[in-house]
Design an enzyme around this catalytic site. Structure first.
Site, short mmCIF file in Angstrom:
data_model
loop_
_atom_site.label_atom_id
_atom_site.label_comp_id
_atom_site.label_asym_id
_atom_site.label_seq_id
_atom_site.Cartn_x
_atom_site.Cartn_y
_atom_site.Cartn_z
N GLN A 39 9.23 5.01 8.05
CA GLN A 39 9.31 3.57 7.77
C GLN A 39 10.47 3.35 6.80
OE1 GLN A 39 7.18 0.39 4.90
NE2 GLN A 39 5.72 1.57 6.14
N ARG A 41 12.06 1.21 4.19
CA ARG A 41 11.67 0.15 3.27
C ARG A 41 12.80 -0.08 2.27
NH1 ARG A 41 6.17 0.83 0.03
NH2 ARG A 41 7.39 2.17 -1.35
N ASN A 71 10.13 -2.01 7.42
CA ASN A 71 9.21 -2.71 6.54
C ASN A 71 9.59 -4.17 6.42
OD1 ASN A 71 8.69 -3.69 3.50
ND2 ASN A 71 7.06 -2.30 4.11
N ASP A 91 3.93 -10.83 4.12
CA ASP A 91 5.07 -10.89 5.04
C ASP A 91 4.76 -11.79 6.22
OD1 ASP A 91 6.37 -9.08 3.39
OD2 ASP A 91 5.66 -7.33 4.50
N THR A 136 0.85 3.97 -8.62
CA THR A 136 2.16 4.55 -8.37
C THR A 136 3.27 3.61 -8.83
OG1 THR A 136 3.71 5.18 -6.60
CG2 THR A 136 1.95 3.67 -6.01
N LYS A 356 -23.22 15.60 -12.74
CA LYS A 356 -24.54 15.67 -13.36
C LYS A 356 -24.60 14.71 -14.53
CE LYS A 356 -26.77 17.16 -17.07
NZ LYS A 356 -26.36 16.88 -18.45
N CYS A 436 -26.74 19.20 -21.83
CA CYS A 436 -25.40 19.74 -21.56
C CYS A 436 -25.48 21.12 -20.93
CB CYS A 436 -24.59 19.81 -22.85
SG CYS A 436 -24.26 18.18 -23.58
#
Length: 517
Positions: A39, A41, A71, A91, A136, A356, A436
């Protein structure tokens, strides 16, 4: 048109990613490594530059018989004869694009919710991009980060459709197998992953793509299919418990404890008493060496510092990569915003064979905690037994692992089977560290018995809680203070009996039943 979405490359033309290299050269290298879709972009260059670059890219992708998608820009796709487009929610609409593009053009749609996925499916999209998987920097206008749990919900919502699916956002070599494994719903799995910087920004895009292909083709080393319930599941499991305990004693597993400072001494003594080998190390970089002993890792976030999470993540990665068991005890998960954020980071950062915790902690991990914890206490329960069992089952099913919800009755599930355990003694709740230590005990058994995680954890719980009952019954035990040494002695006594093939300590003692939901 059927499309192989398995390794979907999304380009990035920013100089920091390309490092001065030509985009077409980078893409060709990636194609040589096994990329199946490209793609293009580009959100910054003008139309003329985009058309020129797309045309050059198309000449490259055609050499490898791989479709090039554009894109957003339907006009650019039409100008260069690309195989299709990928459209975001902001878009051009699918309907308008369909009118403009050739009949056999591929149209993909970005989705981040069930509603968007269902609409794209109903409209007739060839595939949907699902995300953002992880946060990201390459895509700043994300509506939400949905993770594997959100992806799984979307896949389940469109399980009856043959539409293609690909996940995008923060996927790299270290997490791609987990993304594919944990995103899978009971009836629909991802068809592929979309990669940006992990290939485009790689020093060797071909080698990076080849590595992705290998990882995508193979399940992660920690992958395991939950066993379907048998006719008399609880009875069948109990018949196997004594031999699992013998096996653990024989294996003498190492357990790497990244645990809170308050309980380290007690937990280490518990592990030694049952025949395991504990090491207490909060230093994540040590995991690279320690994981080679093929023991288990316990992440217990009782004592959080500013460096804890980064150390946890390093250790989790080392153990995940080797396929060794990792136990997560999200101590006080709902108590503060720092702990809640730590839960989010850790759940996104690795795979846990066992989670747990008490009711409040498990609810926080699930994502629906309405009760703020006071320290490590669970807080007032708002769930009945069936609801607790269902919470354990649903979380285990979502994460594709085992979940232990502790309390007066413990609920243990692998997403298919749900087992209730009513052993133990009230003194366990009056001594710091006993909760624990269950995480460490579970790690010991998971390291010793890999083929059935639920059975492994159940065996550890029963050894632990029956030892507590035996200790509390001693004439000289008058309260928590005298209980602790007696408890450690009883764990050692069971270990010794198991090593000698003596199962009399277990006969008729287990208070266990299967919960039917």
């Amino acid at each position: 048109m059927p499309v192989d979405l398995s390794l979907y490359l999304v380009t990035d033309s920013t100089p920091a990613i390309l490092k001065g290299r030509d985009l077409c050269t980078v893409v060709e290298s990636a194609l040589q490594g096994g990329v199946t879709v490209v793609q293009y972009r580009d959100k910054t260059n003008d139309t003329g530059v985009q058309v020129e670059t797309a045309r050059k890219l198309h000449q490259v992708t055609k050499k490898y018989n791989v479709p090039l998608l554009i894109n957003d820009r339907v006009d650019v796709a039409l100008a260069i004869g690309a195989e299709g487009v990928h459209l975001g929610q902001d878009d051009m609409s699918f309907t308008e694009a369909k009118k403009l593009l050739p009949e056999n053009a591929i149209i993909g749609i970005s989705t981040s919710s069930v509603e968007e996925a269902r609409k794209a499916t109903a409209d007739g999209a060839d595939y949907i991009g699902i995300g953002t998987m992880f946060a990201t920097p390459t895509k700043t206008n994300t509506k939400s980060v949905i993770g594997t749990a959100g992806t799984q919900v979307i896949l389940d919502a469109i399980k009856d459709s043959p539409i293609g699916t690909v996940s995008i956002g923060g996927i790299n070599h270290s997490n791609v197998q987990r993304v594919l494994y944990q995103s899978q719903s009971p009836k629909k799995a991802l068809d592929g992953v979309a990669i940006v910087s992990a290939i485009v920004g790689a020093d060797d895009p071909k080698a990076s793509a080849e590595h992705f292909v290998e990882l995508i083709r193979n399940p992660p080393r920690f992958a395991q299919i939950a066993n379907p319930p048998r006719a008399n599941e609880a009875e069948a499991l109990l018949n196997e418990v004594p031999q699992i305990i013998r096996k653990m004693v024989e294996v003498h597993p190492l357990v790497h404890n990244m645990i809170n400072f308050v309980v380290s001494n007690f937990v280490a003594n518990v592990a030694l008493s049952i025949g395991a080998s504990p090491i207490m190390s909060p230093y994540g970089d040590e995991a690279t060496d320690l994981c080679k002993f093929d023991g288990a890792l316990l992440i217990n976030m009782g004592t959080l510092t500013s460096e804890s999470v980064s150390n946890y993540l390093k250790a989790i990665k080392a153990y995940n990569d080797r396929g060794n068991p990792v136990v997560y005890d999200p101590v006080g998960a709902a108590a503060t915003h720092i702990r809640r954020n730590a839960v989010t980071q850790l759940m996104a950062g690795g795979y846990f064979d066992l989670i747990k915790g008490n009711e409040g902690e498990i609810r926080q991990v699930w994502g629906s905690s309405a009760v703020q914890q006071r320290g490590v206490d669970s807080g007032p329960s708002t769930l009945d037994g069936n609801q607790k069992a269902m919470l354990a089952r649903d979380l285990a099913r979502r994460e594709r692992n085992v979940v232990l919800l502790t309390g007066a009755t413990d609920y243990l599930s692998d997403g298919e089977r749900v087992i209730a355990v009513e052993n133990g003694h009230p003194y366990l709740g009056q001594v710091t560290g006993t909760g624990c230590a269950i995480g460490t005990i579970s790690g010991c058994f998971l390291a010793a018995h890999r083929s059935d995680r639920l059975l492994a954890v159940l065996s550890g719980i029963l050894m632990y809680e029956i030892a507590a009952e035996n200790a509390a019954a001693k004439e000289y035990v008058r309260g928590p203070g005298s209980f602790v040494p007696a408890f450690v002695d009883e764990l050692y006594a069971i270990r010794t009996a198991a090593a000698n093939g003596d199962d009399s300590w277990f006969a008729g003692r287990a208070k266990v039943h299967e919960v039917k939901l």
